[in-house]
Scaffold this active site. Structure first.
Site, mmCIF file in Angstrom:
data_model
loop_
_atom_site.group_PDB
_atom_site.id
_atom_site.type_symbol
_atom_site.label_atom_id
_atom_site.label_comp_id
_atom_site.label_asym_id
_atom_site.label_seq_id
_atom_site.Cartn_x
_atom_site.Cartn_y
_atom_site.Cartn_z
ATOM 1 C CD GLU A 39 -2.754 1.460 0.204
ATOM 2 O OE1 GLU A 39 -3.361 0.501 -0.313
ATOM 3 O OE2 GLU A 39 -2.850 2.624 -0.225
ATOM 4 C CB THR A 81 -5.901 -0.554 -3.867
ATOM 5 O OG1 THR A 81 -5.443 0.348 -2.875
ATOM 6 C CG2 THR A 81 -5.241 -1.900 -3.677
ATOM 7 C CG HIS A 196 -4.885 3.654 3.124
ATOM 8 N ND1 HIS A 196 -5.561 4.850 3.239
ATOM 9 C CD2 HIS A 196 -5.322 3.077 1.974
ATOM 10 C CE1 HIS A 196 -6.370 4.988 2.205
ATOM 11 N NE2 HIS A 196 -6.245 3.929 1.419
ATOM 12 C CG ASP A 255 -1.373 0.506 -3.670
ATOM 13 O OD1 ASP A 255 -0.519 1.341 -3.282
ATOM 14 O OD2 ASP A 255 -2.483 0.368 -3.117
ATOM 15 C CG HIS A 256 -2.043 3.949 -5.092
ATOM 16 N ND1 HIS A 256 -1.932 4.694 -3.941
ATOM 17 C CD2 HIS A 256 -2.936 2.966 -4.801
ATOM 18 C CE1 HIS A 256 -2.732 4.211 -3.018
ATOM 19 N NE2 HIS A 256 -3.352 3.141 -3.503
HETATM 20 C C1 GP9 Z 1 -8.806 -0.820 0.736
HETATM 21 C C2 GP9 Z 1 -7.393 -0.713 0.335
HETATM 22 C C3 GP9 Z 1 -6.981 0.704 0.158
HETATM 23 O O1 GP9 Z 1 -9.282 -2.108 0.765
HETATM 24 O O2 GP9 Z 1 -7.137 -1.474 -0.793
HETATM 25 O O3 GP9 Z 1 -7.602 1.262 -0.919
HETATM 26 P P1 GP9 Z 1 -7.089 2.578 -1.631
HETATM 27 O O4 GP9 Z 1 -7.716 3.743 -0.906
HETATM 28 O O5 GP9 Z 1 -5.616 2.638 -1.544
HETATM 29 O O6 GP9 Z 1 -7.582 2.437 -3.011
HETATM 30 MN MN MN Z 2 -3.927 1.600 -2.166
#
Ligand code: GP9
Ligand code: MN
Length: 414
Positions: A39, A81, A196, A255-256
């Site tokens: 994440e 994500t 996150h 992921d980003h």
């Molecule tokens: C939520 C997690 C985070 O299940 O994958 O989501 P994001 O906000 O990064 O898209």
């Molecule tokens: Mn994410």
């Protein structure tokens, strides 16, 4: 109609399919694939310190013992994500607005889990969040996943929760038993959560100091990144202890971005340089680490690459032929394709240039170049995005799937 499929297939054949076998073709044949979607992990934290302490000590060491792609870009948009999951499993672009996971969850797809199920693979996603978040429970069926270990599969309580939910350490710990029970070979994706936004972490869990800037977000970020680094380290130890490690390849990717452009002042302080539009694109780099237990001839690969390269790269490592599949990415272990990474907003990166916001830059120096240098690639980038949109909006894999299956049959017979 179906005729556009031919045109798109021809484009991807010509531009993305290597004519030479990859250096690592089949190296992971019949091995398990463990993907870790880290994440909000960005490349700029690797090999950096805060007050004399490394932010990612485990990943820094792992990089030395793995193939590490130092110019790997995320290609996500609003779907965050879920966009990264879409890109990685399908080698298609996300949409410019909304999330494919919501808008096109009933589409026909040619995603990695589905393809490899024909080669004896079982697939699963592990993510300790509500199963309907990002419409995952629906979309995972569409992509061909066999199992989804969502929040329900975990023991989540006040003690083991931080921020969005179950801590990464508890998440990985509790996942091992499910992984052990899975039939081999498997394709298993782990999606972390503790790193996150807003990156809150109780003081007793912080192993390094916060950063010191005007951005609380960036200040906190380094501490949750470190937490995730420790969680991944613990997971590696548990994989070894459980015997899953040796028969697997482990792929970790960000992921980003985690730090948006709202924090450019603090980022500029951290990096010691101004965040120009060029630097902003460079900040879209996320780590890609391909770890092959027992394989020592690894290196850092500096060529530009992106999330949509993962599907063809993984299939090739598994020894699965994908010549007639439509991918916008390329097998990263081949060398005869000129790398092109297109971001969803139309920015793009080649070995030579970075194009963004109507300006062309030298990739190495960040110096501004004449727009003419970027112009030809700009139209190619635009047509890739258009092709991908057509495939998604027109649900064109409906027309494609038959041809692919025929090819597969032939492939298996040989
Ligand atoms: C939520 C997690 C985070 O299940 O994958 O989501 P994001 O906000 O990064 O898209
Ligand atoms: Mn994410």
């Amino acid at each position: 109609d179906g005729s556009e499929v031919k045109e798109i297939e021809q484009y991807t054949e010509e531009n993305n399919k290597s004519k030479q076998p990859s250096d690592l073709q089949g190296i992971a044949k019949d091995k398990n694939v463990i993907l870790i979607s880290a994440e909000s992990l960005q490349t700029f934290v690797l090999n950096e310190e805060v007050n004399g302490k490394e932010i990612t000590p485990f990943l820094n060491d792992l990089v030395e013992d793995s193939f590490y792609f130092s110019n790997f870009y995320h290609q996500t948009e609003q779907g965050k994500t879920s966009d990264s999951e879409w890109i990685v499993d399908t080698s298609l672009y996300p949409l410019s607005r909304g999330a494919v996971f919501f808008t096109n969850s009933e589409n026909e797809t040619s995603a990695t889990p589905e393809i490899i199920s024909d080669y004896g693979y079982t697939s699963a996603v592990f993510h300790a969040n509500n199963k309907s978040f990002w419409n995952r429970s629906v979309m995972y069926d569409t992509l061909g996943y066999d199992h989804f270990y969502s929040e329900e599969a975990y023991d989540v309580n006040d003690e083991n929760s931080i921020g969005w939910g179950l801590t990464d350490k508890a998440f990985f710990k509790q996942s091992i038993k499910y992984l052990e029970a899975m039939e081999d070979p498997y394709y298993a994706k782990f999606i972390t959560l503790t790193n996150h936004h807003p990156f809150n972490l109780p003081e007793e869990e912080q192993s390094i100091d916060k950063y010191d800037s005007n951005s609380k977000t960036l200040n906190n970020y380094v501490t949750t990144v470190r937490y995730m680094d420790e969680a991944i380290e613990q997971f590696f130890e548990d994989l070894k202890a459980s015997g899953e490690y040796e028969d697997s390849i482990i792929i970790i990717y960000g992921d980003h971005y985690g730090i948006s452009e709202n924090h450019n002042k603090a980022m500029s302080q951290f990096l010691g340089k101004e965040i120009t539009p060029y630097e902003h694109v460079q900040l879209q780099r996320v780590p890609l680490i391909v770890h092959i237990p027992g394989y020592e001839d690894t290196s850092t690969i500096t060529k530009v690459s992106g999330q949509m390269d993962l599907k063809p790269t993984i299939l090739s490592m598994l020894g699965i032929e994908t010549i007639h599949d439509v991918d916008f990415g390329t097998d990263l272990f081949t060398n005869d394709i000129e790398p092109l990474v297109v971001l969803r907003n139309g920015s793009f990166i080649t070995q030579d240039v970075v194009y963004t916001a109507d300006k062309c830059y030298d990739r190495e120096t960040g110096e501004e170049l004449d727009m003419e240098t970027c112009e030809p690639t700009k139209s190619q980038a635009q047509s890739e995005l258009r092709y991908s949109d057509s495939l998604i909006y027109g649900d064109l894999f409906r027309f494609y799937s038959t041809g692919y299956q025929e090819f597969e049959e032939k492939n298996k017979a040989n």
